[in-house]
Design an enzyme around this catalytic site. Sequence first.
Site, PDB file in Angstrom:
ATOM      1  N   HIS A  17       0.700  -1.238  -0.092  1.00  0.00           N
ATOM      2  CA  HIS A  17      -0.019  -0.073   0.044  1.00  0.00           C
ATOM      3  C   HIS A  17       0.929   1.153   0.087  1.00  0.00           C
ATOM      4  O   HIS A  17       0.783   2.258  -0.722  1.00  0.00           O
ATOM      5  CB  HIS A  17      -0.887  -0.131   1.227  1.00  0.00           C
ATOM      6  N   LYS A  41     -17.463  -6.338   9.037  1.00  0.00           N
ATOM      7  CA  LYS A  41     -16.109  -7.040   9.341  1.00  0.00           C
ATOM      8  C   LYS A  41     -15.413  -6.789  10.824  1.00  0.00           C
ATOM      9  O   LYS A  41     -15.631  -5.941  11.280  1.00  0.00           O
ATOM     10  CB  LYS A  41     -15.209  -6.581   8.241  1.00  0.00           C
ATOM     11  N   SER A 127      -2.936  -7.794   3.074  1.00  0.00           N
ATOM     12  CA  SER A 127      -3.294  -7.713   4.468  1.00  0.00           C
ATOM     13  C   SER A 127      -3.603  -9.013   5.170  1.00  0.00           C
ATOM     14  O   SER A 127      -3.229  -9.237   6.265  1.00  0.00           O
ATOM     15  CB  SER A 127      -4.402  -6.653   4.515  1.00  0.00           C
TER      16      SER A 127
HETATM   17  P1  ADP Z   1      -9.916  -3.460   0.294  1.00  0.00           P
HETATM   18  O1  ADP Z   1     -10.420  -4.096   1.264  1.00  0.00           O
HETATM   19  O2  ADP Z   1     -10.740  -2.343  -0.382  1.00  0.00           O
HETATM   20  O3  ADP Z   1      -9.405  -4.529  -1.104  1.00  0.00           O
HETATM   21  P2  ADP Z   1      -7.167  -3.517   0.842  1.00  0.00           P
HETATM   22  O4  ADP Z   1      -6.891  -2.758   2.185  1.00  0.00           O
HETATM   23  O5  ADP Z   1      -7.069  -5.103   0.573  1.00  0.00           O
HETATM   24  O6  ADP Z   1      -8.684  -2.878   0.676  1.00  0.00           O
HETATM   25  O7  ADP Z   1      -6.357  -2.639  -0.360  1.00  0.00           O
HETATM   26  C1  ADP Z   1      -6.501  -1.554  -0.864  1.00  0.00           C
HETATM   27  C2  ADP Z   1      -5.911  -1.363  -2.183  1.00  0.00           C
HETATM   28  O8  ADP Z   1      -4.464  -1.694  -2.434  1.00  0.00           O
HETATM   29  C3  ADP Z   1      -6.494  -2.160  -3.295  1.00  0.00           C
HETATM   30  O9  ADP Z   1      -6.503  -1.348  -4.510  1.00  0.00           O
HETATM   31  C4  ADP Z   1      -5.767  -3.351  -3.475  1.00  0.00           C
HETATM   32  O10 ADP Z   1      -5.469  -3.963  -4.728  1.00  0.00           O
HETATM   33  C5  ADP Z   1      -4.290  -2.561  -3.136  1.00  0.00           C
HETATM   34  N1  ADP Z   1      -3.231  -3.371  -2.567  1.00  0.00           N
HETATM   35  C6  ADP Z   1      -3.309  -4.266  -1.610  1.00  0.00           C
HETATM   36  N2  ADP Z   1      -2.138  -4.975  -1.507  1.00  0.00           N
HETATM   37  C7  ADP Z   1      -1.276  -4.471  -2.528  1.00  0.00           C
HETATM   38  C8  ADP Z   1       0.227  -4.743  -2.757  1.00  0.00           C
HETATM   39  N3  ADP Z   1       0.895  -5.521  -2.091  1.00  0.00           N
HETATM   40  N4  ADP Z   1       0.858  -4.076  -3.776  1.00  0.00           N
HETATM   41  C9  ADP Z   1       0.022  -3.101  -4.592  1.00  0.00           C
HETATM   42  N5  ADP Z   1      -1.476  -2.929  -4.171  1.00  0.00           N
HETATM   43  C10 ADP Z   1      -1.877  -3.430  -3.276  1.00  0.00           C
END
Ligand code: ADP
Length: 146
Positions: A17, A41, A127
């Site tokens: 992120h 959640k 995550s």
């Molecule tokens: P959500 O629950 O909305 O998917 P996340 O917290 O999992 O939220 O992710 C937020 C954003 O970050 C999403 O666009 C996801 O694809 C992106 N993301 C998550 N992990 C990575 C990573 N390792 N590299 C790049 N983008 C990521």
Amino acid sequence: MRTAIFPGSFDPFTIGHYDIVQRALPLFDEIVIGVGINAQKRPLFSPEERIEAIKKAFRDEPKVRVMTYETLTVDFAHEVGATFMLRGVRSTVDFEYEKAFAEANKQLSGIETVLLLTKPEYEHISSSLVRDLYSYGKDITPYLPK
Ligand code: ADP
């Protein structure tokens, strides 16, 4: 003012992120990181813990703001005056998911989604992986921003 939101659960906010936000900074005047609170959640980290960690990671970056939100994401974007939504893409699965949301959000509110591809070295980081490791007592610091 070119403002983007970067919405997500961020439970927790990973190095993947962090990298997306860093690489998007030259594109925008301001990036508002929105920690989505979903009553359905049960998060591992509280909203306060997530906000604190993200603020710390960007303490030297005046273009980044961090907030929680409980509304529909496009309404949150409207509230903060953002016309762009930033998202990260790791795989074709992510792409299909993001594409559907981007189209829906565009129709709903006119917001433009900007997708950045993850760095290959962060492709496997999620995550949920970090939460699993944490619940088994493993060191998660390699997956978090400094
Ligand atoms: P959500 O629950 O909305 O998917 P996340 O917290 O999992 O939220 O992710 C937020 C954003 O970050 C999403 O666009 C996801 O694809 C992106 N993301 C998550 N992990 C990575 C990573 N390792 N590299 C790049 N983008 C990521």
